[in-house]
Write a protein that holds these residues in place. Structure first.
Motif, mmCIF file in Angstrom:
data_model
loop_
_atom_site.group_PDB
_atom_site.id
_atom_site.type_symbol
_atom_site.label_atom_id
_atom_site.label_comp_id
_atom_site.label_asym_id
_atom_site.label_seq_id
_atom_site.Cartn_x
_atom_site.Cartn_y
_atom_site.Cartn_z
ATOM 1 N N ARG A 65 0.830 -1.200 0.000
ATOM 2 C CA ARG A 65 0.000 0.000 0.000
ATOM 3 C C ARG A 65 0.865 1.250 0.000
ATOM 4 N NH1 ARG A 65 -5.552 0.989 1.328
ATOM 5 N NH2 ARG A 65 -5.980 -1.189 1.764
ATOM 6 N N TYR A 78 0.182 9.062 -1.811
ATOM 7 C CA TYR A 78 -0.798 7.988 -1.757
ATOM 8 C C TYR A 78 -1.753 8.185 -0.584
ATOM 9 C CZ TYR A 78 -3.066 3.522 -1.272
ATOM 10 O OH TYR A 78 -4.032 2.552 -1.148
ATOM 11 N N VAL A 101 -5.748 8.337 -1.050
ATOM 12 C CA VAL A 101 -6.682 7.342 -0.540
ATOM 13 C C VAL A 101 -7.731 7.982 0.374
ATOM 14 C CG1 VAL A 101 -5.572 6.589 1.619
ATOM 15 C CG2 VAL A 101 -6.731 4.909 0.151
ATOM 16 N N HIS A 132 -10.162 8.868 -2.259
ATOM 17 C CA HIS A 132 -10.725 7.676 -2.903
ATOM 18 C C HIS A 132 -10.551 6.493 -1.949
ATOM 19 C CE1 HIS A 132 -10.661 10.132 -6.544
ATOM 20 N NE2 HIS A 132 -9.407 10.406 -6.261
ATOM 21 N N PRO A 133 -11.363 6.445 -0.888
ATOM 22 C CA PRO A 133 -11.165 5.433 0.157
ATOM 23 C C PRO A 133 -11.399 4.011 -0.344
ATOM 24 C CG PRO A 133 -13.228 6.610 0.472
ATOM 25 C CD PRO A 133 -12.491 7.335 -0.599
ATOM 26 N N SER A 134 -10.865 3.073 0.409
ATOM 27 C CA SER A 134 -11.017 1.664 0.065
ATOM 28 C C SER A 134 -12.492 1.271 0.025
ATOM 29 C CB SER A 134 -10.296 0.800 1.099
ATOM 30 O OG SER A 134 -10.693 -0.552 0.989
ATOM 31 N N ASN A 139 -2.889 0.820 -6.288
ATOM 32 C CA ASN A 139 -2.323 1.151 -4.987
ATOM 33 C C ASN A 139 -1.308 2.277 -5.116
ATOM 34 O OD1 ASN A 139 -0.109 -0.122 -6.102
ATOM 35 N ND2 ASN A 139 0.204 -1.549 -4.408
ATOM 36 N N SER A 153 -11.585 2.980 -4.120
ATOM 37 C CA SER A 153 -10.423 2.293 -4.686
ATOM 38 C C SER A 153 -10.290 0.907 -4.077
ATOM 39 C CB SER A 153 -9.144 3.094 -4.425
ATOM 40 O OG SER A 153 -8.860 3.164 -3.026
ATOM 41 N N ARG A 183 -6.909 -2.072 -3.932
ATOM 42 C CA ARG A 183 -5.470 -2.115 -4.211
ATOM 43 C C ARG A 183 -5.122 -2.983 -5.407
ATOM 44 N NH1 ARG A 183 -2.317 -3.830 1.049
ATOM 45 N NH2 ARG A 183 -3.921 -5.426 1.032
#
Length: 376
Positions: free
Chosen positions: A75, A82, A86, A89-91, A339, A349, A351
């Motif tokens: 990650r 990054y 993130v 654009h969170p997981s 990622n 997003s 990874r």
């Protein structure tokens, strides 16, 4: 309502636009603004095309390090770019409850890219196999929700990789669409009715069908021309020809660009776009993955944005057209598989392909949880 024959015809309206090479993407080019998505380098100049080829291709040693990081699922926590990215654009895994809340009272429609999403990016495109576990996850989710694969590959080629007849397949960046006339979820699809090799009813839609003879002709010419360049290969994706230069020495790139340009000067109805170490030749029509998503939603009778939650998962610049249509018209979610920070219109997003697989399994669990709840 599904598309009427008159509405389907409207999707085939096309207009030519200038040939172009697409802009670079990736962490090394974070300083390029999102405006790259709306601009392009005119490829009537070999130098312009060569510049873009070089821009998206970092030195080999750096690229290998980046590929290793992707394979290991890093990650890159020490990368402040990054970390900032993130947040924006969170997981999709960490934000899964938000997605579930948005799904309440709406029909999920799932769209998936193939390379880099269901299968890892590999040196040899012919060996981009999906795992048995991924195929099982896709099969399970397709039993519950309308599921489509939209790819730059030919429809026949991606079907050989996936081998799931219950899916809808849109090859050549959405210019060659086929799927079951009636899916396992009970939705009847509009389109031209025909039979597949197994004798099952399927429907298909090809907005660029009039270009097929031209594409075959250009493929034969390019294949001959590229045979003189070590490492170059031309992939026939029916309505999209992919000239791969991943294994071509950089000192030969200019010659490769010149050869491609010399061929296309004879075919003004075609244009060039740019991907990951690949030049893609397509018909110059107003059609892309976003248009394919729109067509499929309408054909499935899911065009009413109030009743559907479309989710598109992809890793490539060409998927941005799909993200844009979801944002602007259908109030859906784009999920970028990466990622490393990239300019994107995606909401969430993931990874890598392993996280895509986890996400698909969670979608299946939603249905199981709801069924158990209603039994109480």
């Amino acid at each position: 309502m599904p598309l009427s024959s008159e509405q389907a015809i409207l999707f085939t309206e096309a207009a030519t636009f200038p040939s172009k090479c697409s802009p670079p993407s990736g962490p090394l080019f974070a300083h390029f603004s999102a405006a790259w998505k709306k601009t392009s380098v005119q490829s009537d100049s070999v130098n312009g095309c060569l510049t873009v080829m070089r821009a998206s291709s970092p030195p080999r040693s750096k690229e290998e390090a980046h590929i290793d990081a992707l394979k290991e699922g890093h990650r890159l926590p020490g990368n402040p770019d990054y970390l900032d990215w993130v947040v924006e654009h969170p997981s999709a895994l960490d934000s899964f409850e938000e997605i579930v809340d948005a799904l309440k009272g709406r029909q999920l429609a799932l769209f998936l890219d193939y390379d880099g999403t269901l299968s890892p990016i590999v040196e040899d495109p012919a060996r981009a196999f999906m795992s048995t576990e991924m195929r099982s996850a896709v099969k399970s989710v397709a039993k519950l929700y309308p599921t489509s694969i939209i790819t730059g590959r030919s429809r026949e080629k991606v079907y050989e990789f996936v081998q799931l007849p219950e899916l809808y397949y849109a090859g050549s960046h959405g210019m060659d669409i086929m799927g079951p006339a009636k899916g396992s979820h009970g939705v009847t699809v509009s389109g031209t009715l025909t039979k597949n090799q197994e004798g099952e009813d399927v429907v298909f839609f090809q907005p660029a069908s009039r270009f097929l003879t031209t594409m075959r002709e250009v493929f034969d010419i390019l294949e001959r021309q590229m045979s003189f360049i070590e490492g170059a290969r031309v992939e026939d994706n029916k309505f999209c020809l992919s000239v791969h230069f991943r294994q071509v020495r950089e000192q030969d790139w200019q010659f490769l660009a010149q050869e491609v340009q010399s061929v296309l000067k004879r075919y003004p109805e075609l244009s060039i776009t740019h991907g990951r170490k690949v030049l893609e030749i397509r018909p110059s029509i107003k059609w892309d993955k976003g248009k394919a998503v729109e067509y499929l939603l309408e054909a499935l009778g899911l065009g009413d944005s109030r009743d559907v939650l479309p989710v598109y998962i992809g890793d490539d610049r060409t998927d941005e057209d799909a993200f844009e249509i979801l944002n602007n018209k259908f109030n859906g979610y784009g999920i970028l598989v990466s990622n490393v920070p990239k300019a994107t219109g995606a909401t969430y997003s993931l990874r890598d392909t392993s996280e895509v697989q986890q996400f698909l399994k969670r979608l299946v669990q939603i249905e199981k949880i709801e069924k158990n709840y209603h039994k109480l």
